[in-house]
Design a protein around this motif. Structure first.
Motif, PDB file in Angstrom:
ATOM      1  N   TYR A  18      40.906  37.409  15.876  1.00 14.62           N
ATOM      2  CA  TYR A  18      41.728  38.484  15.324  1.00 14.62           C
ATOM      3  C   TYR A  18      43.201  38.316  15.732  1.00 14.62           C
ATOM      4  CZ  TYR A  18      37.116  40.362  14.511  1.00 14.62           C
ATOM      5  OH  TYR A  18      35.808  40.517  14.097  1.00 14.62           O
ATOM      6  N   PHE A  19      43.533  37.086  16.210  1.00 15.66           N
ATOM      7  CA  PHE A  19      44.907  36.726  16.559  1.00 15.66           C
ATOM      8  C   PHE A  19      45.486  37.607  17.667  1.00 15.66           C
ATOM      9  CE2 PHE A  19      44.201  35.981  11.977  1.00 15.66           C
ATOM     10  CZ  PHE A  19      44.167  34.600  12.006  1.00 15.66           C
ATOM     11  N   GLU A  20      44.600  38.073  18.570  1.00 16.88           N
ATOM     12  CA  GLU A  20      45.035  38.906  19.691  1.00 16.88           C
ATOM     13  C   GLU A  20      45.451  38.000  20.853  1.00 16.88           C
ATOM     14  OE1 GLU A  20      44.753  42.459  20.217  1.00 16.88           O
ATOM     15  OE2 GLU A  20      43.134  43.162  18.936  1.00 16.88           O
ATOM     16  N   PHE A  21      46.417  37.119  20.600  1.00 19.88           N
ATOM     17  CA  PHE A  21      46.789  36.117  21.597  1.00 19.88           C
ATOM     18  C   PHE A  21      47.408  36.758  22.839  1.00 19.88           C
ATOM     19  CE2 PHE A  21      47.109  33.779  17.489  1.00 19.88           C
ATOM     20  CZ  PHE A  21      46.047  32.912  17.716  1.00 19.88           C
ATOM     21  N   LYS A  22      48.228  37.772  22.650  1.00 24.27           N
ATOM     22  CA  LYS A  22      48.849  38.435  23.793  1.00 24.27           C
ATOM     23  C   LYS A  22      47.792  39.059  24.695  1.00 24.27           C
ATOM     24  CE  LYS A  22      52.045  42.235  24.948  1.00 24.27           C
ATOM     25  NZ  LYS A  22      51.013  43.115  25.522  1.00 24.27           N
ATOM     26  N   LEU A  23      46.839  39.759  24.095  1.00 29.46           N
ATOM     27  CA  LEU A  23      45.773  40.382  24.872  1.00 29.46           C
ATOM     28  C   LEU A  23      44.969  39.340  25.632  1.00 29.46           C
ATOM     29  CD1 LEU A  23      43.917  42.807  25.621  1.00 29.46           C
ATOM     30  CD2 LEU A  23      42.676  42.365  23.494  1.00 29.46           C
ATOM     31  N   VAL A  24      44.589  38.257  24.952  1.00 31.84           N
ATOM     32  CA  VAL A  24      43.785  37.217  25.597  1.00 31.84           C
ATOM     33  C   VAL A  24      44.574  36.553  26.720  1.00 31.84           C
ATOM     34  CG1 VAL A  24      42.581  35.025  25.255  1.00 31.84           C
ATOM     35  CG2 VAL A  24      42.380  36.845  23.539  1.00 31.84           C
ATOM     36  N   ARG A  25      45.846  36.269  26.487  1.00 35.77           N
ATOM     37  CA  ARG A  25      46.676  35.635  27.523  1.00 35.77           C
ATOM     38  C   ARG A  25      46.757  36.525  28.762  1.00 35.77           C
ATOM     39  NH1 ARG A  25      50.996  35.508  24.896  1.00 35.77           N
ATOM     40  NH2 ARG A  25      50.761  33.447  23.969  1.00 35.77           N
ATOM     41  N   GLU A  26      47.014  37.806  28.558  1.00 31.38           N
ATOM     42  CA  GLU A  26      47.116  38.734  29.681  1.00 31.38           C
ATOM     43  C   GLU A  26      45.786  38.856  30.415  1.00 31.38           C
ATOM     44  OE1 GLU A  26      47.383  43.387  29.619  1.00 31.38           O
ATOM     45  OE2 GLU A  26      49.429  42.598  29.492  1.00 31.38           O
ATOM     46  N   ALA A  27      44.690  38.944  29.636  1.00 34.98           N
ATOM     47  CA  ALA A  27      43.371  39.101  30.250  1.00 34.98           C
ATOM     48  C   ALA A  27      42.975  37.864  31.050  1.00 34.98           C
ATOM     49  CB  ALA A  27      42.332  39.404  29.176  1.00 34.98           C
ATOM     50  N   LEU A  28      43.291  36.667  30.539  1.00 30.79           N
ATOM     51  CA  LEU A  28      42.968  35.444  31.271  1.00 30.79           C
ATOM     52  C   LEU A  28      43.753  35.343  32.574  1.00 30.79           C
ATOM     53  CD1 LEU A  28      42.781  32.885  28.333  1.00 30.79           C
ATOM     54  CD2 LEU A  28      40.871  33.654  29.756  1.00 30.79           C
ATOM     55  N   ALA A  29      45.025  35.712  32.522  1.00 32.50           N
ATOM     56  CA  ALA A  29      45.835  35.699  33.750  1.00 32.50           C
ATOM     57  C   ALA A  29      45.298  36.706  34.756  1.00 32.50           C
ATOM     58  CB  ALA A  29      47.296  35.996  33.411  1.00 32.50           C
ATOM     59  N   GLU A  30      44.902  37.875  34.280  1.00 29.10           N
ATOM     60  CA  GLU A  30      44.332  38.888  35.159  1.00 29.10           C
ATOM     61  C   GLU A  30      42.993  38.441  35.731  1.00 29.10           C
ATOM     62  OE1 GLU A  30      45.331  42.387  36.284  1.00 29.10           O
ATOM     63  OE2 GLU A  30      46.866  40.834  36.184  1.00 29.10           O
ATOM     64  N   ARG A  31      42.191  37.787  34.912  1.00 27.94           N
ATOM     65  CA  ARG A  31      40.896  37.286  35.392  1.00 27.94           C
ATOM     66  C   ARG A  31      41.080  36.420  36.626  1.00 27.94           C
ATOM     67  NH1 ARG A  31      38.195  32.722  31.818  1.00 27.94           N
ATOM     68  NH2 ARG A  31      39.862  31.595  32.897  1.00 27.94           N
ATOM     69  N   GLU A  32      42.070  35.564  36.589  1.00 23.97           N
ATOM     70  CA  GLU A  32      42.334  34.671  37.723  1.00 23.97           C
ATOM     71  C   GLU A  32      42.715  35.475  38.965  1.00 23.97           C
ATOM     72  OE1 GLU A  32      42.731  30.790  39.431  1.00 23.97           O
ATOM     73  OE2 GLU A  32      41.845  31.508  37.559  1.00 23.97           O
ATOM     74  N   ALA A  33      43.602  36.453  38.790  1.00 21.82           N
ATOM     75  CA  ALA A  33      44.063  37.246  39.930  1.00 21.82           C
ATOM     76  C   ALA A  33      42.946  38.108  40.500  1.00 21.82           C
ATOM     77  CB  ALA A  33      45.234  38.122  39.498  1.00 21.82           C
ATOM     78  N   LEU A  34      42.136  38.683  39.623  1.00 20.91           N
ATOM     79  CA  LEU A  34      41.110  39.616  40.080  1.00 20.91           C
ATOM     80  C   LEU A  34      39.949  38.906  40.771  1.00 20.91           C
ATOM     81  CD1 LEU A  34      41.089  42.038  37.013  1.00 20.91           C
ATOM     82  CD2 LEU A  34      42.152  42.409  39.247  1.00 20.91           C
ATOM     83  N   LEU A  35      39.595  37.723  40.292  1.00 14.88           N
ATOM     84  CA  LEU A  35      38.523  36.979  40.945  1.00 14.88           C
ATOM     85  C   LEU A  35      38.876  36.656  42.395  1.00 14.88           C
ATOM     86  CD1 LEU A  35      37.448  34.521  38.099  1.00 14.88           C
ATOM     87  CD2 LEU A  35      36.101  36.411  39.027  1.00 14.88           C
ATOM     88  N   LYS A  36      40.168  36.456  42.652  1.00 17.25           N
ATOM     89  CA  LYS A  36      40.605  36.155  44.016  1.00 17.25           C
ATOM     90  C   LYS A  36      40.678  37.416  44.875  1.00 17.25           C
ATOM     91  CE  LYS A  36      43.324  32.098  42.684  1.00 17.25           C
ATOM     92  NZ  LYS A  36      44.694  31.519  42.553  1.00 17.25           N
ATOM     93  N   ALA A  37      40.951  38.550  44.250  1.00 12.05           N
ATOM     94  CA  ALA A  37      41.148  39.788  45.009  1.00 12.05           C
ATOM     95  C   ALA A  37      39.846  40.503  45.333  1.00 12.05           C
ATOM     96  CB  ALA A  37      42.066  40.736  44.230  1.00 12.05           C
ATOM     97  N   MET A  38      38.762  40.150  44.672  1.00 13.62           N
ATOM     98  CA  MET A  38      37.490  40.836  44.912  1.00 13.62           C
ATOM     99  C   MET A  38      36.321  39.851  44.839  1.00 13.62           C
ATOM    100  SD  MET A  38      37.721  43.018  41.343  1.00 13.62           S
ATOM    101  CE  MET A  38      39.430  43.473  41.630  1.00 13.62           C
ATOM    102  N   PRO A  39      36.299  38.861  45.742  1.00 16.90           N
ATOM    103  CA  PRO A  39      35.283  37.803  45.659  1.00 16.90           C
ATOM    104  C   PRO A  39      33.867  38.284  45.945  1.00 16.90           C
ATOM    105  CG  PRO A  39      36.539  37.630  47.701  1.00 16.90           C
ATOM    106  CD  PRO A  39      37.222  38.665  46.876  1.00 16.90           C
TER     107      PRO A  39
END
Length: 518
Positions: free
Chosen positions: A61-82
Motif C-alpha cells: 500500500y506504499f506505506e514506506f514511511k510507516l514501514v521505515r519508522e517501524a523497522l527502525a523502532e523494531r531495532e531500538a525496542l529489541l535492544k531495550a527489552m530483551p
C-alpha cells in the motif's frame, strides 16, 4: 475525600499508547496521572499478534514511511527489552501453482479484499518487498533474507509437499501485555500515578486547566490537570463525545483482529508467513513454548469494543487458511483458546479494513486548556507515538525536557545478553526451577526475576504453587508492583498461564486473589 493535587498531564487509557505517553512525560519532568477503566492492557494491547514488525505487507500500500519508522523502532525496542521481545525468523513459502482469487465467500463475509495487484503475489514482487524490508530501516542487527529449498530439512517445515521454495526473513516478537505493564511501572518509578479500574465519567475546562471526574475503587474523585490526553484506543471517540463532550474532525475506524491458539504444530522454532487465496496473509507463530498462535483476521467491529470476540466464521476462516499449507490439517477441536482485539485505526476513508492506514494521527484541541486526542498507531511504533504526543504538548510546558526513551531499558531489561543466558543464570542460582519455569521467569521479568525469587533455596519457600509454577511469591510481586487484582489479570495479561492451569487451579487462584484484595 480530599481532592488529589493538580498535575501537569492527565492521561485517559491504560493501553500501550497511554502508558507509553505517561512514561515519556514523567521522564521529562511532568507530573502525570493516568486512569484506566479496567486492568492495564485489558483491551487491544493484550490482543495483538505479538509482533514487533515493520509490516511487510504494508509495502503493498506504499506505506514506506510507516514501514521505515517501524523497522527502525523494531531495532531500538529489541535492544531495550530483551526479556519480553526477541528476534524471530519467518518462513514465507511460495507455490507458483497455487491459484489465488480476489475474494472468497468467507472473505467477503469478513469484509476482506485483496490489495491493488489482484490475485497471487508474483515471486518478483515478494523478492522486491523482502529486499526493501531488509534495507528500509537502516542498519539492522537481524539476519537478512535468504532463499529456502522447502524440500530439505525441518521435515518440510510442516508444509504440504507441493511447497518447494520460499524465503526466510527476520522480524520481532513481543509480549504485548507485559510491554504495557512495564511502561506503566517505569512511569510510576518516575513519579506518575497509575489508577486502574478507574473510569473517567466527566471532564471539563475550568479556567486554565481541566477538571476530571472519575469513579474508582475508592469512590468518586475530582482531578485537576493542565492538559488532558485521550489515549483510550477503541474508546477514543466514546470518551471524546461522552465524558469530555468535545469534537474532532478525526475519527477512529474499529477493526477486529481475531486469533486462535492450538497445541504446538511444528518441531522447529520458525514462524510461518502465509498468503491466502483472498490476497490476505496470516502468521503461524511459536507461542508460550507449547503452542502455536494463528492470526489474524481484519473485520469491521460494529459492536462496542469490549464485546469483541473471535467468531466461528473467523475461526473457520483461519483454520481453512492454514490448512491450505499444513501437511497435518487442523480442526476446530484443536483450538485451545481464541481471542480478538479491536484496532483503533485512523479512519482515512479506505474501502477495506486491510487497506486502512496504520499511521497514527493527533488532534490537538487548543481552545483553552489543551486536549490531545490520539488516533491509530501500531504496537511497534508506540514509543515514537508517545514521544511525538508529548512533543505536541511541549508549547504548553516551557522548559520541558527533550525525548529520552530511545534505547532506555524497561524494568528487567537491563542486561546485554540473550534471554537464554539469563535463563541459565536463573537455573544455576535456583536449580529447583527447572528449564521451562526458568525460561518463563526470564522472559516475563528479566533481571527482576532475581528480586522476585530473592534468597530462597528451596521451592516451598516461595509459598503455595497454584499450578504452572505460579507461586505466592510471584503473586505478591504482581499485586504490589504490577496492579494485578484478579485471576484473569494474572493468567491472561501478566502471563498466559491460563493456557496451562486446570479449572480447579483457576478457581483456587481466584479465591486467593479475592481473599488478598486490599
Amino acid at each position: 475525600m480530599a481532592e488529589p493535587e493538580r498535575v501537569d498531564l492527565f492521561v485517559i487509557g491504560g493501553g500501550v499508547n497511554g502508558c507509553g505517553i505517561a512514561r515519556d512525560a514523567a521522564g521529562r519532568g511532568l507530573t502525570v496521572r493516568l486512569a484506566e477503566q479496567g486492568d492495564l492492557a485489558q483491551g487491544t494491547s493484550s490482543a495483538s499478534s505479538k509482533l514487533f514488525h515493520g509490516g511487510l505487507r504494508y509495502l503493498e500500500y506504499f506505506e514506506f514511511k510507516l514501514v521505515r519508522e517501524a523497522l527502525a523502532e523494531r531495532e531500538a525496542l529489541l535492544k531495550a527489552m530483551p526479556h519480553i521481545a526477541f528476534p524471530m525468523r519467518f518462513v514465507l513459502p511460495y507455490d507458483p501453482k497455487m491459484r489465488f482469487e480476489k475474494t472468497t465467500p468467507t472473505s467477503r463475509l469478513l469484509g476482506l479484499v485483496a490489495p491493488w495487484w489482484k490475485g497471487r503475489r508474483p515471486a518478483w514482487l515478494i523478492r522486491l518487498g523482502l529486499f526493501l524490508y531488509d534495507h528500509l530501516g537502516g542498519k539492522s542487527s537481524l539476519d537478512g533474507t535468504k532463499r529456502l529449498d522447502l524440500t530439505k530439512g525441518k521435515t518440510r517445515w510442516g508444509l504440504k509437499p507441493g511447497f518447494r521454495k520460499g524465503w526466510e526473513y527476520s522480524d520481532g516478537w513481543v509480549d504485548d501485555a507485559r510491554l504495557v505493564v512495564l511502561n506503566a511501572r517505569d512511569a510510576a518509578a518516575r513519579g506518575a500515578e497509575v489508577l486502574t479500574r478507574t473510569k473517567v465519567v466527566g471532564a471539563a475546562r475550568v479556567g486554565d486547566h481541566w477538571e476530571i471526574r472519575t469513579e474508582g475503587p475508592e469512590g468518586p474523585a475530582t482531578h485537576h490537570a493542565r492538559a488532558l490526553v485521550n489515549a483510550a484506543g477503541p474508546w477514543v471517540d466514546q470518551v471524546l463525545s461522552g465524558a469530555v463532550q468535545g469534537h474532532s474532525p478525526a475519527r477512529v475506524r474499529l477493526v477486529r483482529g481475531s486469533h486462535i491458539v492450538t497445541k504446538r504444530l511444528f518441531a522447529h522454532d520458525r514462524a510461518l508467513f502465509l498468503q491466502g487465496r483472498d490476497g490476505r496473509i496470516i502468521f503461524l507463530l511459536p507461542f508460550e513454548q507449547e503452542f502455536t498462535l494463528i492470526g489474524t483476521t481484519e473485520a469491521a467491529q460494529e459492536a462496542s469494543p469490549e464485546k469483541a470476540q473471535c467468531t466461528e466464521a473467523e475461526r473457520d476462516y483461519l483454520i481453512a487458511f492454514a490448512n491450505e499449507y499444513l501437511e497435518q490439517p487442523i480442526a476446530a477441536d484443536d483450538v485451545v483458546w481464541s481471542f480478538a482485539g479491536v484496532r483503533p485505526l485512523y479512519d482515512d476513508g479506505s474501502t477495506s479494513a486491510t487497506a486502512a492506514s496504520r499511521e497514527y494521527v493527533f488532534h490537538l484541541d487548543a481552545e483553552g486548556a489543551p486536549l490531545l486526542n490520539v488516533y491509530g498507531g501500531k504496537i511497534t511504533t508506540y514509543r515514537r507515538l508517545s514521544e511525538a504526543a508529548v512533543d505536541k504538548l511541549a508549547p504548553y510546558f516551557p522548559g520541558l525536557k527533550p525525548g529520552w526513551t530511545a534505547g532506555v531499558p524497561l524494568p528487567g531489561g537491563d542486561f546485554g545478553y540473550g534471554a537464554r543466558a539469563l535463563t541459565e543464570r536463573l537455573r544455576i542460582r535456583y536449580p529447583f526451577l527447572g528449564e521451562a519455569r526458568a525460561l518463563r521467569m526470564a522472559h516475563a521479568y528479566g533481571t527482576e526475576a532475581f528480586d522476585i525469587l530473592g534468597d530462597v533455596r528451596r521451592a516451598p519457600e516461595l509459598g503455595r504453587d497454584f499450578g504452572g509454577g505460579l507461586t505466592e511469591a510471584e503473586l505478591r510481586w504482581l499485586r504490589t508492583r504490577e496492579w494485578a487484582q484478579t485471576a484473569e489479570d494474572v493468567l491472561w495479561r501478566r502471563s498466559k498461564l491460563g493456557l496451562r492451569l486446570r479449572a480447579e487451579e483457576v478457581a483456587a487462584l481466584a479465591a486467593f486473589m479475592a481473599q488478598e484484595a486490599p
